[in-house]
Motif scaffolding. Structure first.
Motif, mmCIF file in Angstrom:
data_model
loop_
_atom_site.group_PDB
_atom_site.id
_atom_site.type_symbol
_atom_site.label_atom_id
_atom_site.label_comp_id
_atom_site.label_asym_id
_atom_site.label_seq_id
_atom_site.Cartn_x
_atom_site.Cartn_y
_atom_site.Cartn_z
ATOM 1 N N VAL A 53 0.840 -1.197 0.000
ATOM 2 C CA VAL A 53 0.000 0.000 0.000
ATOM 3 C C VAL A 53 0.880 1.254 0.000
ATOM 4 N N ILE A 57 0.723 4.079 -2.839
ATOM 5 C CA ILE A 57 0.361 5.466 -2.515
ATOM 6 C C ILE A 57 1.414 6.434 -3.056
ATOM 7 N N SER A 60 0.342 7.283 -6.547
ATOM 8 C CA SER A 60 -0.863 8.058 -6.858
ATOM 9 C C SER A 60 -0.916 9.386 -6.111
ATOM 10 N N ILE A 64 -7.996 10.468 -4.338
ATOM 11 C CA ILE A 64 -9.012 9.689 -3.633
ATOM 12 C C ILE A 64 -8.630 8.209 -3.628
ATOM 13 N N LEU A 65 -7.860 7.812 -4.650
ATOM 14 C CA LEU A 65 -7.381 6.427 -4.734
ATOM 15 C C LEU A 65 -6.500 6.095 -3.531
ATOM 16 N N SER A 66 -5.608 7.042 -3.163
ATOM 17 C CA SER A 66 -4.728 6.827 -2.016
ATOM 18 C C SER A 66 -5.536 6.691 -0.748
ATOM 19 N N LEU A 67 -6.578 7.524 -0.634
ATOM 20 C CA LEU A 67 -7.430 7.480 0.554
ATOM 21 C C LEU A 67 -8.076 6.108 0.688
ATOM 22 N N LYS A 68 -8.554 5.587 -0.444
ATOM 23 C CA LYS A 68 -9.206 4.271 -0.402
ATOM 24 C C LYS A 68 -8.205 3.180 -0.029
ATOM 25 N N LEU A 69 -6.978 3.312 -0.576
ATOM 26 C CA LEU A 69 -5.946 2.337 -0.224
ATOM 27 C C LEU A 69 -5.655 2.382 1.274
ATOM 28 N N LEU A 71 -7.688 3.277 3.594
ATOM 29 C CA LEU A 71 -8.821 2.661 4.283
ATOM 30 C C LEU A 71 -8.715 1.140 4.248
ATOM 31 N N ILE A 72 -8.308 0.606 3.077
ATOM 32 C CA ILE A 72 -8.123 -0.844 2.964
ATOM 33 C C ILE A 72 -7.084 -1.311 3.976
ATOM 34 N N LEU A 74 -6.054 0.183 6.733
ATOM 35 C CA LEU A 74 -6.558 0.352 8.092
ATOM 36 C C LEU A 74 -7.484 -0.801 8.439
#
Lengths: 112, 99, 163
Positions: A53, A57, A60, A64-69, A71-72, A74
């Motif tokens: 991850v 990150i 990117s 928003i892609l980094s944010l989702k990563l 979250l994954i 976490l």
């Protein structure tokens, strides 16, 4: 220059993440009993997502892609210990033996 | 950059193969569940890597949902193995409230 | 009530971050799903159970950073075991979990499980039974560095020198 360094760092993180996943998988095959294999599974479930991850990150940036990563990551880090603990607990309750001869303690505690 | 992604994907696929081997070999059902757990977290990472390889940003949502579902699935399977029933009738020793 | 409002804000933020759309239809669906989840949590009576003010202090990110570093170290230890299985000496360790609140005690147990090489087996009152993979990881646990850190997370005191 900055771009190249970033890409190199990202590539290193991705490859080490992959290597650690493989090491964990190898441990899953090589370790002698269930409880030790649980630790090997832990390697693939903690460090390898962390590194991969982080590597992704870096590519990117602040999207928003980094944010989702994140979250994954976490979510994986929150659920993995719970799942491992539930597994160890269930195996103990079933009386699975520890490698080295020690017997699992009684399961009186397990059932509430 | 593509190369690093491909190497990571190959490593993840290799790990999944090793996990499958453990799942086939057993010997106990818990060994198989550990292997399946490893397999599914690796699926999440694989989808994330494929997202970057193909550039379809929407795929990451699949990984996110998979990460969420995976945990529920493992706990459910554990309960099924232990209770042999997903919604067991209440036994007298069970003090949990009946919601 | 405070918990309901903070949960709503958290869920709304999550919805916006994950969807990234601002069309009225999607926002409406978001409102509905936030309301549904909040109602369900209220019905399950889990609201507020995890709202410990200490968990939202600046100490949490610091603890996570430390934990991430510990994870890296522990992973190297297990990786060494995979390469040379002769290093294996699995053992059961009992340690104290003197944390005051339940949530921090669970955080402690989960942190132990999160660092490979140690898996928390039983948490009973303030006794914690742990399965350790090697002598090294068992010793590291007995030293109690992690326990000090979790108590520092809880109260802001009691942390010993840097590990």
């Amino acid at each position: 220059m900055f771009e190249i360094t970033l890409n190199a760092l990202s590539a290193i993180l991705l490859v080490t993440g992959g290597v650690f996943a493989l090491i964990g998988g190898l441990g899953l095959i090589r370790f002698p009993d269930f409880y030790t294999r649980l630790h090997a599974g832990g390697v693939t479930d903690t460090l390898s997502p962390l590194l991969i991850v982080a590597g992704l990150i870096l590519q990117s940036g602040g999207t928003i892609l980094s944010l989702k990563l994140l979250l994954i990551l976490l979510f994986l880090l929150f659920t993995t210990p719970t799942a491992s603990h539930a597994l160890a607990r269930a195996a103990m309750a079933a009386g699975l033996r520890f490698w080295g001869g020690e017997r699992a303690s009684t399961d009186s505690e397990d059932r509430r | 950059m593509k190369t690093a992604l491909l190497i990571a994907i190959a490593a993840i696929l290799g790990t999944m193969l090793l996990a499958l081997m453990r799942a086939l070999r057993g010997p106990s059902v818990y060994d198989r569940i550990v292997a399946v757990n490893v397999f599914s977290t690796k699926t999440v990472l694989l989808i994330a890597l494929i997202t970057y390889l193909t550039g379809h940003a929407d795929l990451i949502d699949v990984a996110l949902v998979y990460a969420l579902v995976n945990f529920v699935a493992i706990v459910t399977v554990l309960k099924l193995v232990r209770e042999r029933n997903l919604a067991p009738a209440k036994d007298p020793g069970d003090h949990r409230p009946d919601v | 009530m405070r918990h309901i409002i903070s949960l709503c804000f958290l869920l709304a933020g999550l919805w916006l971050a994950l969807s990234g759309h601002t069309k009225p239809l999607l926002l409406g669906l978001g409102v509905v799903s936030v309301a549904l989840v909040t109602w369900l949590s209220h019905r399950m009576d889990v609201l507020g159970a995890e709202h410990d003010p200490a968990l939202f202090s600046w100490r949490l990110p610091v603890y996570w950073g430390w934990l991430a570093w510990q994870m890296v170290l522990a992973n190297l230890e297990v990786a060494a075991c995979v390469i040379r299985p002769s290093r294996l000496s699995p053992q059961i360790v009992e340690v104290a979990a003197p944390q005051r609140t339940e949530i921090i005690r669970v955080t402690y147990a989960n942190s132990i499980t999160l660092t490979p090489g140690t898996v928390a087996l039983i948490l009973d009152g303030d006794r914690l039974t742990v399965h350790a993979l090697t002598q090294n990881s068992a010793d590291g646990l007995r030293e109690g560095t992690m326990e000090h850190w979790t108590r520092w997370l809880e109260t802001g005191q009691g942390r010993t020198a840097e590990p």
